[in-house]
Write an enzyme that holds these catalytic residues in place. Structure first.
Site, short mmCIF file in Angstrom:
data_model
loop_
_atom_site.label_atom_id
_atom_site.label_comp_id
_atom_site.label_asym_id
_atom_site.label_seq_id
_atom_site.Cartn_x
_atom_site.Cartn_y
_atom_site.Cartn_z
N ARG A 36 33.84 -6.21 38.12
CA ARG A 36 33.04 -5.75 39.25
C ARG A 36 32.89 -6.81 40.34
O ARG A 36 33.18 -6.54 41.51
CB ARG A 36 31.65 -5.31 38.77
CG ARG A 36 30.81 -4.65 39.85
CD ARG A 36 29.50 -4.15 39.29
NE ARG A 36 29.68 -3.22 38.17
CZ ARG A 36 28.68 -2.69 37.48
NH1 ARG A 36 27.44 -3.02 37.77
NH2 ARG A 36 28.92 -1.86 36.49
N HIS A 82 37.67 5.12 38.81
CA HIS A 82 36.45 4.31 38.96
C HIS A 82 35.22 5.18 38.74
O HIS A 82 34.68 5.78 39.68
CB HIS A 82 36.43 3.72 40.38
CG HIS A 82 35.55 2.52 40.53
ND1 HIS A 82 35.86 1.29 39.99
CD2 HIS A 82 34.37 2.35 41.17
CE1 HIS A 82 34.92 0.41 40.30
NE2 HIS A 82 34.00 1.03 41.01
N TYR A 126 33.00 13.17 57.32
CA TYR A 126 33.33 13.14 58.75
C TYR A 126 34.43 12.14 59.09
O TYR A 126 35.10 12.29 60.11
CB TYR A 126 32.08 12.80 59.57
CG TYR A 126 30.96 13.80 59.43
CD1 TYR A 126 31.14 15.14 59.80
CD2 TYR A 126 29.73 13.42 58.93
CE1 TYR A 126 30.11 16.06 59.66
CE2 TYR A 126 28.69 14.32 58.79
CZ TYR A 126 28.89 15.65 59.16
OH TYR A 126 27.88 16.55 59.02
#
Length: 750
Positions: A36, A82, A126
């Protein structure tokens, strides 16, 4: 009915709570570190970024392809590779697309991806995204068996362990992350400079970090700015893998005519949000902590443009900006902690040379694996082509066997000594391939592949050729992102740190200049009265206390406090408690030893010299410019003989010095016989048995020697020349009528 446990499922294992907690926390910590927070030194990516790159490649989002919705990319990443929250993955995608956060964006975004003011990006439904040229280089040749793949978390897909990494992403884009018990912080650098340093390391494997730093001069932040970190500190940071870089905003003065001007900030430090920066400056102005600044306006459009107007035209622009640098994020310090995962997956802090070595070694492995796979493909194709050519030479017989035989494959292999691969390829040929032109093309292709095979075999058998190949590829990347390109030119430039006296100028500029009278009582209580007070008789003290020292100064002055243990402390007049009440103990301002007492309090004058003397009879002259100490503990000025203490601090003026001993013997000698030192024990001033002194003074020979009586009147010493001698002589008994206290003046006055 319930299901019966299968295998070990459902069993309860007895385990101590401490062991269970430590083992599970260790597993969590290792997962956080390796999966991570820390990037891989080879491709410079964390797992989430690597999975984003891989997913976008599979979606064919190449730099010249059409954009696709970010939601599509995020969905593929969290669904296949993931298993984390969609927002965290989208945030990682957004950061890769922000040209003010990433020096070389790996994602090209279309839509609102946030801005330098700190506004967040639009929702993923968007915005649209595709890969950039830098990302294409990171992924280049991934299908050529250049890197290993592993199963995803659910075993349904494969994902790359690391990317081929033709682009020097670790240093070029940097990384930040916080794991368990460790963290990483790598600033962005110029890709062309990193490539040049890597090529130097290929040519000279024994090159030092100092040699590599000639190419990698320092960080290159996407938002520009000026790095004022000394070159020696930058080199040390690259050698150890730990350090920091002082980064300032870039500014210039705009002349407004008629003596007026204003400052325009055109570049702000990395990761500083412009809107919050403006708010911070405005709040500091409201709190009257920026007295030199009159107004600030944000006139930014596509480029940063912060306009700062001075309070008055007489303000020095450099001093005003220095005050801003100290008070807000127009100056930041970006840390360097080169803590990354090595090829074995172990985290460690590396030097600049180590991370470059790992990258070029990885690139060499990519070159070798790519060449190995290509060689296998070439040999396979040559085997097929050899079969085709045999087929063309015996075309009629081949056709006859295929038409007449029930099992043509083994018959072809037996009659023409073909391999199974060749026989299968002949049987799968199309009829149109039997034309005469095809035979010529096959022979041409075979000749070309023979040459390629020889090159590949030469490459795989020669370390020198392998490194030459790596060097050529890195050189091509360096040229593609070179200083002549818009993306490659250096944005962060280097400047000198502010002059040492600039801090004092800023301090003075930030303090309103007002007269003060600083009073230190006999019991160590200090306060600053407004104005220059001549009559302190009415000044109230605690019971049993009285005025010890009174110094007239201004709020911009520094005060020097000498103690009997030989230390000197610096007090800022503007920071002393006010005149209301009894003040506060001076020990709250400085670390004065309990066994020591204040001896003298004076206003600091850098041009003055002082004579310091201890009761043991030792003394020396010290320039006052060497005395200020920043720390609360002050600085040790006098090395005392055991049992002695400092008893005199007086101005070293004139040409003569007079010493009176506790045995009332007086000695006068030239002042030049006392050496000038910055600290020490000093030299003997008065000789004879014991040699302990009571007081020392300096005077001008032409004006004569005098002392001050209890009423403050100056009393001359007649025939003082009779006491002339050399330093450290025993002297003669003082004349009748000399001060009974054995002093030339009140203790503590300079």
């Amino acid at each position: 009915m319930g299901h019966e446990p299968v295998g070990e499922a459902g069993r309860i294992f007895p385990e101590r709570f401490e062991d269970a907690l430590s083992s599970r926390y260790l597993a969590y910590a290792l997962s956080t570190i390796t999966q991570r927070a820390l990037p891989d030194a080879r491709d410079g990516l964390k797992p989430v970024h690597r999975r984003l790159m891989h997913a976008m490649r599979l979606l064919k989002l190449d730099p010249d392809a059409a954009f696709k919705k970010s939601a599509r990319v995020v969905g593929d990443v969290i669904g296949k590779y993931h298993p984390h929250g969609d927002q965290s993955v989208y945030d990682a995608l957004v950061r890769l697309a922000q040209d003010f956060a990433a020096r070389y964006p790996l994602v090209e975004g279309q839509g609102n991806f946030g801005n330098v003011d700190g506004d967040s990006a639009a929702a993923m439904r968007y915005t649209e995204a595709r890969l950039t040229e830098a990302a294409r280089l990171l992924l280049a040749d991934i299908d050529e068996d250049t890197v290993d793949f592993r199963k995803t978390y659910d075993g349904s897909e494969d994902e790359p362990v690391v990317l081929p990494g033709a682009f020097p992403n670790l240093l070029a884009n940097g990384a930040t992350g916080i794991a368990v018990g460790m963290a990483t912080s790598i600033p962005p650098h110029n890709a062309a400079e990193v490539c040049a340093a890597a090529r130097m390391l290929i040519a000279r494997p024994d090159a030092s970090v100092r040699d590599l730093a000639r190419h990698v001069k320092g960080p290159d932040f996407p938002t520009g700015g000026t790095c004022v970190e000394p070159a020696s500190s930058i080199l040390e940071a690259y050698e150890t893998g730990r350090g920091g870089f002082r980064l300032r905003a870039k500014w210039e003065v705009e002349d407004q005519g008629r003596g007026t001007w204003r400052v325009v900030v055109t570049e702000i430090p990395y990761l500083v949000q412009k809107a919050r920066l403006v708010e911070r400056i405005a709040s500091l102005m409201d709190a009257k902590k920026l007295p030199l600044v009159g107004d600030i306006m944000d006139e930014s459009a596509e480029d940063v443009r912060l306009v700062i107007e001075p309070r008055a035209r007489t303000v020095d622009p450099a001093v005003m900006m220095e005050s801003l640098f100290r008070a807000c994020d127009l100056e930041v310090r970006f840390p360097l902690n080169l803590n990354v995962l090595d090829p074995k997956g172990a985290p460690r802090v590396m030097s600049l040379k180590e991370v470059l070595r790992i990258w070029i070694d990885h690139r060499r492995e990519v070159v070798v694996r790519r060449a190995t796979k290509r060689l296998a493909q070439v040999e396979d194709r040559l085997e097929v082509l050899a079969g085709y050519i045999i087929c063309f030479l015996n075309l009629d017989r081949v056709i006859a066997i295929i038409r007449e035989s029930d099992e043509p494959k083994p018959e072809l292999m037996a009659e023409f000594q073909l391999t199974e691969r060749q026989a299968e390829a002949i049987l799968n040929m199309r009829l149109r391939s039997l034309r005469k032109l095809e035979e010529m093309e096959l022979r041409t292709e075979a000749e070309r592949l023979e040459g390629e095979r020889a090159e590949l075999e030469g490459l795989l058998s020669s370390d020198e050729k392998q490194w030459a190949k790596v060097d050529g590829e890195i050189a091509a990347v360096g040229e593609a992102f070179g200083p002549k390109t818009a993306l490659g030119r250096r944005r962060t430039h280097f400047g000198d740190a502010p002059a040492e006296d600039m801090a004092e100028k800023v301090e003075e500029a930030l303090v309103v200049r007002e007269p003060l009278t600083v009073v230190l009582s006999e019991k160590g209580w200090i306060r600053a009265l407004k104005g220059h007070v001549d009559d302190l008789a009415a000044l109230k003290h605690k019971d049993g206390d009285a005025t010890g020292f009174a110094v007239k100064c201004e709020t911009t002055d520094k005060l020097l406090l000498f103690s009997t243990d030989g230390r000197v402390f610096t007090l800022d007049a503007a920071k002393l408690p006010g005149g209301r009440g009894f003040g506060e103990p001076v020990r709250l301002q400085i670390d004065l030893d309990e066994t020591a007492a204040p001896l003298t309090l004076i206003k600091h004058d850098p041009a003055r010299k002082l004579l310091i003397a201890s009761r043991s009879g030792h003394g020396f002259v010290v320039p006052e410019s060497e005395l200020p100490a920043i720390k609360r503990a002050g600085r040790q000025l006098v090395n005392l003989v055991e049992g002695a203490e400092v008893i005199v601090v007086t101005e070293a003026r004139g040409d003569s010095a007079a010493v009176i001993g506790e045995n009332r013997k007086l000695l006068v000698f030239p002042l030049e016989e006392i050496p000038e030192m910055n600290r020490g024990k000093g030299v003997r001033l008065l000789g004879g048995k014991g040699g302990e002194i009571s007081d020392v003074t300096c005077f001008v020979a032409d004006e004569g020697l005098s002392w001050t009586d209890g009423a403050g009147r100056r009393q001359p010493v007649p025939d003082w020349k009779l006491y002339l001698g050399k330093r450290a002589q025993a002297g003669r008994l003082a004349p009748k009528g000399f001060s009974r206290s054995g002093r030339f003046g009140p203790r503590g006055q300079v």
